[in-house]
Every structure is written in C-alpha cells, then in structure tokens.
Design a protein around this motif. Sequence first.
Motif, PDB file in Angstrom:
ATOM      1  N   ILE A   4     -11.902  14.670 -36.132  1.00 22.15           N
ATOM      2  CA  ILE A   4     -11.839  15.020 -34.723  1.00 22.15           C
ATOM      3  C   ILE A   4     -10.634  15.929 -34.532  1.00 22.15           C
ATOM      4  O   ILE A   4      -9.507  15.551 -34.803  1.00 22.15           O
ATOM      5  CB  ILE A   4     -11.696  13.749 -33.856  1.00 22.15           C
ATOM      6  N   SER A   7      -6.956  15.237 -32.473  1.00 23.12           N
ATOM      7  CA  SER A   7      -6.982  13.919 -31.871  1.00 23.12           C
ATOM      8  C   SER A   7      -7.061  12.882 -32.968  1.00 23.12           C
ATOM      9  O   SER A   7      -7.650  13.118 -34.014  1.00 23.12           O
ATOM     10  CB  SER A   7      -8.192  13.810 -30.933  1.00 23.12           C
ATOM     11  N   TRP A   9      -8.027   8.818 -34.181  1.00 20.66           N
ATOM     12  CA  TRP A   9      -9.144   7.910 -33.938  1.00 20.66           C
ATOM     13  C   TRP A   9      -8.897   6.607 -34.690  1.00 20.66           C
ATOM     14  O   TRP A   9      -8.004   6.515 -35.529  1.00 20.66           O
ATOM     15  CB  TRP A   9     -10.472   8.545 -34.348  1.00 20.66           C
ATOM     16  N   GLU A  11     -10.895   3.619 -36.987  1.00 17.93           N
ATOM     17  CA  GLU A  11     -12.098   3.223 -37.726  1.00 17.93           C
ATOM     18  C   GLU A  11     -11.904   1.799 -38.234  1.00 17.93           C
ATOM     19  O   GLU A  11     -10.820   1.454 -38.720  1.00 17.93           O
ATOM     20  CB  GLU A  11     -12.407   4.194 -38.863  1.00 17.93           C
ATOM     21  N   ARG A 104      -4.467   1.625 -30.649  1.00 17.20           N
ATOM     22  CA  ARG A 104      -4.779   2.616 -29.609  1.00 17.20           C
ATOM     23  C   ARG A 104      -3.657   3.641 -29.500  1.00 17.20           C
ATOM     24  O   ARG A 104      -3.900   4.848 -29.469  1.00 17.20           O
ATOM     25  CB  ARG A 104      -4.974   1.911 -28.271  1.00 17.20           C
ATOM     26  N   ARG A 112      -4.991   9.009 -37.675  1.00 22.59           N
ATOM     27  CA  ARG A 112      -6.203   8.308 -38.114  1.00 22.59           C
ATOM     28  C   ARG A 112      -5.797   6.880 -38.444  1.00 22.59           C
ATOM     29  O   ARG A 112      -4.910   6.665 -39.279  1.00 22.59           O
ATOM     30  CB  ARG A 112      -6.778   9.003 -39.348  1.00 22.59           C
ATOM     31  N   THR A 136     -13.473  -0.728 -29.333  1.00 20.02           N
ATOM     32  CA  THR A 136     -12.698   0.432 -28.887  1.00 20.02           C
ATOM     33  C   THR A 136     -12.550   1.492 -29.978  1.00 20.02           C
ATOM     34  O   THR A 136     -11.975   2.558 -29.720  1.00 20.02           O
ATOM     35  CB  THR A 136     -11.302  -0.005 -28.406  1.00 20.02           C
ATOM     36  N   ALA A 137     -13.073   1.232 -31.171  1.00 25.13           N
ATOM     37  CA  ALA A 137     -12.969   2.187 -32.275  1.00 25.13           C
ATOM     38  C   ALA A 137     -14.010   3.295 -32.147  1.00 25.13           C
ATOM     39  O   ALA A 137     -15.048   3.125 -31.502  1.00 25.13           O
ATOM     40  CB  ALA A 137     -13.161   1.468 -33.615  1.00 25.13           C
ATOM     41  N   GLU A 138     -13.710   4.433 -32.779  1.00 25.39           N
ATOM     42  CA  GLU A 138     -14.702   5.509 -32.875  1.00 25.39           C
ATOM     43  C   GLU A 138     -15.757   5.187 -33.928  1.00 25.39           C
ATOM     44  O   GLU A 138     -16.910   5.550 -33.791  1.00 25.39           O
ATOM     45  CB  GLU A 138     -14.012   6.825 -33.249  1.00 25.39           C
ATOM     46  N   TYR A 139     -15.322   4.526 -35.011  1.00 26.92           N
ATOM     47  CA  TYR A 139     -16.231   4.265 -36.126  1.00 26.92           C
ATOM     48  C   TYR A 139     -16.108   2.808 -36.562  1.00 26.92           C
ATOM     49  O   TYR A 139     -15.000   2.284 -36.663  1.00 26.92           O
ATOM     50  CB  TYR A 139     -15.890   5.155 -37.328  1.00 26.92           C
TER      51      TYR A 139
END
Length: 194
Positions: A4, A7, A9, A11, A104, A112, A136-139
């Motif tokens: 990303i 930004s 993130w 995982e 967060r 990352r 709340t994670a992207e992955y």
Amino acid sequence: MHAITNSGWVEVVTGCMFSGKTEELLRRVRRAEIAGQSVAAFTPAIDDRYGTATIGSHAGRRIEARVVDPEDPAPDIHADLNGEQVVAVDEANFFSEPLVEVCRDLADEGRRVIVSGTDQTFRGEPFSPIPELMATAEYVEKFQAICSQCGEPATRNQRLIEGDPAHYDDPTIMVGAEESYEARCRSCHVVRRD
Ligand SMILES: [Zn+2]
C-alpha cells in the motif's frame, strides 16, 4: 499481497497451535530482510522456550526479538523502535487489549505490522486481542493444523490435564499439574462441562 503506497498496514497470521503461524511470521520477516527492509520483532514476557530474546519456530528457524511487557507493551515497543519499516509481534494472544492500539499506531506511522497468535482459547472461544486485531487488520490469514485424533484439518486447541480434556472452568494456570496441548478439529475437540 500488494504494497500500500505511503501507508502502513496490519496483517494477522492466526490459527490453532501447531498450524505453522510462527513459521509463516518468520517467512514474512525473512522476505522483508532479503528486500533490505529493517525489521523489529517483539514477543511477550511469558514464553522463554527459545531464550528470552528470540522468536523460534518448531522447525528451528529463529530471529532476535525484544521481550516486552504483555500488559503494557506500548512504552517498550516505542522505546525500542528506530525507524524500522516492518514490525513483527509473535504470541500476540498473550498480550492484553492495548496491543490493538499499538498496532494501529504503528500502521498509522507507515509501518507494516505482522502479528501472529492463536485466535481461540482452549474452550473454543475468541482469544482477545486476536479477534480485535483480525477485525481491524488489512489482511488476515488463518492456518489449520492436522487433528491429532482423526487427521482432518484442525482449528482448535485441545488442552489436556494429566492426559484428560480440561474442564471449562479450569484455571488458565494449574500449579503442579502436567498439562499439554493438541490440535484438534471441531468434532474431536472436547471441553468438559460436567
Ligand atoms: Zn478430528
């Protein structure tokens, strides 16, 4: 998994015990290091199976990690960071709720964040703070082990005390009792309630 731009993130690598979570965490860390990215790794001050400052998988690969206070990890983690692009946290289920905020904040700073931990207690219930991190994670990647009883994919942690399935009300730590864990499927997982 794509990067990303500009930004960070989060995982999450999760699943039951013996599902290879720590191996996967180490694999991701290694790949980042090969790409020349700097990595900081953290583990809670509970499990010293492989020494106080290493994350080790059952396969024997290991990385250096800073052992931090699981009740209040933010000061230790922020004090230890020095511009690392990647942050890895192992055994995340042993941390309390503030870990969610820490992850967060680290992602908000552009990092990352790779978090590994089991998502269920021996009772088969959500093991905080992993569910909150998963939400709340992207992955999120959830791994299965192999059921020790039937050979089907296993998602649950079977706790055994003196060789017998633990009772629902058994305390988390039983002084003097010999306890062990197995990976089991939904059908073979037993929680005594009598
Ligand atoms: Zn089974």
